[in-house]
Structure formats: C-alpha cells, structure tokens
Design a protein around this motif. Structure first.
Motif, PDB file in Angstrom:
ATOM      1  N   ASN A   1     -10.167  37.334  28.139  1.00  0.00           N
ATOM      2  CA  ASN A   1     -11.422  36.649  27.800  1.00  0.00           C
ATOM      3  C   ASN A   1     -11.372  35.166  28.144  1.00  0.00           C
ATOM      4  O   ASN A   1     -12.355  34.599  28.624  1.00  0.00           O
ATOM      5  N   SER A   2     -10.226  34.520  27.924  1.00  0.00           N
ATOM      6  CA  SER A   2     -10.110  33.092  28.265  1.00  0.00           C
ATOM      7  C   SER A   2     -10.288  32.890  29.772  1.00  0.00           C
ATOM      8  O   SER A   2     -10.975  31.961  30.208  1.00  0.00           O
ATOM      9  N   LYS A  44     -11.728  35.015  31.932  1.00  0.00           N
ATOM     10  CA  LYS A  44     -13.102  35.399  32.328  1.00  0.00           C
ATOM     11  C   LYS A  44     -14.046  34.231  32.073  1.00  0.00           C
ATOM     12  O   LYS A  44     -14.891  33.900  32.901  1.00  0.00           O
ATOM     13  N   ASP A  45     -13.866  33.603  30.928  1.00  0.00           N
ATOM     14  CA  ASP A  45     -14.707  32.473  30.549  1.00  0.00           C
ATOM     15  C   ASP A  45     -14.510  31.304  31.533  1.00  0.00           C
ATOM     16  O   ASP A  45     -15.475  30.697  32.004  1.00  0.00           O
ATOM     17  N   PHE A  55     -13.598  31.399  34.626  1.00  0.00           N
ATOM     18  CA  PHE A  55     -14.134  31.674  35.969  1.00  0.00           C
ATOM     19  C   PHE A  55     -15.618  32.088  35.949  1.00  0.00           C
ATOM     20  O   PHE A  55     -16.175  32.385  37.005  1.00  0.00           O
ATOM     21  N   SER A  56     -16.222  32.087  34.766  1.00  0.00           N
ATOM     22  CA  SER A  56     -17.615  32.572  34.683  1.00  0.00           C
ATOM     23  C   SER A  56     -18.615  31.765  35.521  1.00  0.00           C
ATOM     24  O   SER A  56     -19.617  32.326  35.969  1.00  0.00           O
ATOM     25  N   PRO A  57     -18.395  30.461  35.788  1.00  0.00           N
ATOM     26  CA  PRO A  57     -19.377  29.768  36.642  1.00  0.00           C
ATOM     27  C   PRO A  57     -19.390  30.268  38.094  1.00  0.00           C
ATOM     28  O   PRO A  57     -20.310  29.956  38.845  1.00  0.00           O
ATOM     29  N   GLN A  93     -19.914  33.070  40.736  1.00  0.00           N
ATOM     30  CA  GLN A  93     -20.574  34.379  40.772  1.00  0.00           C
ATOM     31  C   GLN A  93     -19.809  35.330  41.673  1.00  0.00           C
ATOM     32  O   GLN A  93     -19.843  35.181  42.888  1.00  0.00           O
ATOM     33  N   MET A 141     -15.777  40.727  38.943  1.00  0.00           N
ATOM     34  CA  MET A 141     -14.464  40.471  38.323  1.00  0.00           C
ATOM     35  C   MET A 141     -13.725  41.791  38.185  1.00  0.00           C
ATOM     36  O   MET A 141     -14.275  42.767  37.672  1.00  0.00           O
TER      37      MET A 141
END
Ligand code: NAD
Length: 433
Positions: free
Chosen positions: A181-182, A184-185, A187-189, A191, A194
C-alpha cells in the motif's frame, strides 16, 4: 508527500528521484561519488537526458530534492528508501553484487521504525536473502526495523524522463499489505497498470522483459542478414509483419546488435540464474551468441568494401553511445567495433554529439572530431554506429568532396539508401542496400 531516500544517484537513481520529487515528495539522494553529488547540488546533471536539468533545477529551487554523501542523514530522514546502485556483469557473466552489498551494509546501521527498502537495481534471485543476512548482523529484524520490496525499473535511456512519467507498468514485488500500500500510494500519480506480485516474480518479470527485448533484436538481425543474401529490403519484410498484433512493429530495428548497460548483462544474469538452478537455457545463449555474431558481421561488411587488413585505411565512425539521446557508452557496441577495426590496423576518426567525453575515458588512439565532416575528411569509409537524428541531415555533396572513397556502411539504417546512392555513394545498410 512522502520522505524518500535514493541510494545511488546514477541514471536510474537520479531519474527516479526527480520523478518522485516533481510529484511532490521530499527526496534525499545519496551517492558515494562526491564529485557527482557536488555537480548535482549545483544543478548540473552528470547524464544527458532530455529535460533532466530543467527538472533538477526546479526541484532544487522548490526544496523537494537534496543531495548528500551521508548515509545516516539519508536513512533517518526517509520512510521509503530505493536502492539504485549498479549491478554490472563480472567477467564470467555473473551479476556483480558488490555495490548492492556495500550499500546494504551502510544502510543497515541506521535502520529503525520499519523503513521500506525498495530495490530498483536489477538483482538476481537470492539477493534478498543476502541483504536480510547483512541487516540481521546489525541486529535489525524484518517487520521491526525494515521491510523489503522489489520495484524493477523499465525506463529506456535516451527517453528516461518521458518513460518515468509515462511508465508502461509499475511492478511491485512485496509480501505485506503495509509495504504494497505504501508503494502503491507513492506511485499513484503515475498512470499505469500496477502489477502486484511476490518479490521473486518481480525479479523474473524484469529479467524476462529484457531477455525478450534482446530476443527481438537478435531475431530481426538474423532476418536482416538473410535478406542481404537475397537482396530483399528487411524494412519491407517488417512492414508486412508488423500488422499482425501478435508481432507488432516495436523494437524491430535491424542494426549492430544490442549494447548498453542492461540487455546483455541482464541476459547473462538470467542465463547464470538458470544454469545454477540446473536448467540449460540454450535459447537464451543463442540470443547472446547472435548478438556477438552481428558485431562481426558489421566488421565483415567494412572489410568487404576495403580489405581484410585495414592498415592503409581510415574509417570515420559516426556515433559512439550505445543508443541516441544519451551520453552513455557503457558496453557500447560502437566501442567494441572500433576495437576490432583497430586490431586489424584501421586508423579511426570519430564523432558523437554527446558521448565523446565518456568515450575518451575508455578508448584511446582514436582521433575525436568536432563534427561528422571533420571525422570524414580523407576517410575511406563512413561507418554509422548510433542512430543520432542529426546524422540524417548530412550534406552528401560536402561529404563526398571530403572523403577519399564514397562508401557508407550504415549500421543503424538511419540514412536514406536512395539519396546516398543518388549522390554517388556505395551504400550498405543492415538488411538493405
Ligand atoms: N540504465 C538503465 O537504462 C537501466 C534501466 C533499468 C534498470 N537498470 C538497473 O538499475 C541499476 C542502476 O543502473 P544505473 O545505470 O543507474 O547505474 P549507474 O552506474 O549509473 O548508477 C549507480 C550509482 O550508484 C553509486 N554507488 C555505487 N556504489 C554505491 C554505494 N555503495 N552506495 C551508494 N551509492 C553507490 C555510483 O556512484 C553511481 O552513481 C542497475 O541494476 C541496472 O541494471 C538500469
């Protein structure tokens, strides 16, 4: 906003740092190379990539990126730490893990509060156990002081900044939800699809991807060489192949083979990994072998035009970097080809738009020139080894006047064969004439 640490501020480390800083994180970059860190502090990039200095200076000014040689400061101030040091090949093809091991040793002393150590370096299966051992010697426990993840990098040099902001996919190899989760968060900006998987699968995704790309290069070079035998233009063959969705047209560029810091070392790394597991990777070995043949094929094409021994000849080399739009000459096949030509007596004049400073460090006895015309003056043959766009703008009339013999071997198929021939050149590409 996360506090991110980067260990090893080379091609991958610097681009990762800048990409993460640009989207708002606070990034501290460490390198053991003081000279590099001093340059970066001044806003000067040691690598040539489009847009990189702009990004660097903006993020320095906005106080989102910092440079240091201090491990303690880097680890203490970061929640997520990326290991981006190099993993070159040893003589026998095994992966040299010395930079990973030494950086892990330096990191281990300062680990506390469940830092996430994410490995971007391309490492073989088994490396994570080595890192765990190092951390455990310092009394650090996984789950308490640290967590581990594999986050392979797929960007292309020459298009590194673009690729970082527009990744084809983001692969996260980790076991625990907190780590996944850390990351993913973080790299979330960006697009992109994943892929969340186990660390060992993430390692194999990286190696398999590079082996596949290498295979496409060796495959199309094989077809190009066959086309030469039948006077068929390989580009017409590709044109007829590429509409098949199972094939596609990407990464089918006949030429001198795959060089650079990644494809051959990763292919060798995968071969070694397979061999150690008791498997004989004959197909992977053939890809590598074909690549070595291709270099000899290019030298053969030169000799076919001049002579077996090259003592009386001057060859003009256009391009030294392993691909255009970078200053990277690590494992550049241009350097390999120059050495083979020199061994046979050739006098070499060379020009590259960005790679000459790096090339001068590894190859002497070459006359480095300021442009293609100076490099071609009084030469018997032009040999093009990197597909720099500026070569396309060549003034054929001027070139012909300068050369002793109007012969061009275009190892990267960048020129228009018809135009070259219309100007009275003997022109030979790879897989086309
Ligand atoms: N270059 C690429 O195109 C590319 C693409 C994908 C993946 N990779 C992988 O990324 C990794 C890094 O490659 P690169 O091309 O960025 O390498 P690089 O040589 O450009 O950078 C490595 C940096 O690490 C520093 N370093 C060495 N030992 C250190 C230590 N103990 N502590 C801190 N810093 C240390 C070096 O000074 C150097 O600046 C490799 O595993 C490579 O296979 C590279």
């Amino acid at each position: 906003m996360r506090n991110v640490g980067i260990i090893g501020t080379g091609y991958i480390g610097l681009v990762t740092a800048l990409g993460l800083a640009e989207v708002g994180n606070r990034v501290i970059c460490l390198d053991i190379d003081e000279e590099k860190i001093n340059l970066l502090k001044k806003g000067i990039s040691p690598i040539h990539e489009e847009g990189i200095e702009e990004l660097l200076n903006r993020n320095i000014k906005e106080k989102r990126i910092f440079f240091t040689t201090d491990f303690q400061e880097t680890i203490e101030k970061s929640e997520i730490i990326f290991i981006c040091v190099n993993t070159p090949s040893k003589e026998d093809g095994e992966v040299d893990l010395s930079q990973v091991i030494s950086s892990a040793k330096s990191i281990s002393k300062f680990l506390k509060n469940r830092k996430i150590i994410a490995i971007k370096s391309t490492i073989p299966i088994g490396t994570l156990s080595k890192i765990r051992e190092i951390f455990s010697k310092e009394g650090k426990k996984e789950g308490d002081e640290y967590e581990l993840a594999i986050v392979p990098e797929f960007l292309r040099e020459g298009k590194a900044v673009y690729d970082f902001f527009n990744p084809s996919r983001i692969v996260i190899g980790a076991e625990k939800d907190y780590v996944i989760n850390s990351l993913k968060d973080l790299f979330s900006p960006f697009q992109a699809p994943m892929v969340i998987t186990t660390p060992i699968t993430a390692i194999l995704i990286k190696y398999a991807s590079n082996a596949f790309l290498a295979m496409r290069v060796s495959f199309i070079n094989e077809i190009a060489n066959i086309c030469e035998r039948f006077s068929v233009d390989v580009f017409e063959v590709i044109e007829g192949m590429k509409y098949d969705k199972r094939i596609g047209g990407e990464h089918l560029s006949p030429g001198i083979g795959f060089g650079g810091p990644c494809l051959s070392k990763d292919l060798m790394g995968l071969i070694k990994m397979a061999e150690k597991s008791g498997y004989e990777p004959d197909f992977l070995r053939a890809i590598l072998e074909k690549n070595e043949h291709q270099v000899r094929h290019i030298v053969y094409k030169v000799k076919e035009q001049l002579s077996d021994l090259l003592y009386d000849y001057t060859i003009s080399i256009w391009g030294l970097t392993f691909k255009p739009n970078t200053n990277d000459v690590r494992n550049s096949l241009a350097i390999k080809i120059i050495n083979l030509l020199k061994n046979d007596g050739a006098n070499i004049k060379a020009y590259d738009p960005y790679g000459m400073e790096e090339a001068k460090k590894i190859i002497k006895d070459v006359e480095y020139c300021n442009d293609i015309y100076e490099a071609s003056k009084d030469s018997d043959l032009v040999l093009i080894l990197t597909a720099w766009n500026e070569f396309k703008k060549v003034d054929f009339l001027k070139l012909k006047r300068l050369m002793k013999k109007p012969i061009i071997i275009d190892g990267v198929n960048i020129l228009d064969p018809k135009e070259a021939k219309n100007h009275g050149f003997i022109y030979k590409g790879v897989g086309r004439e």
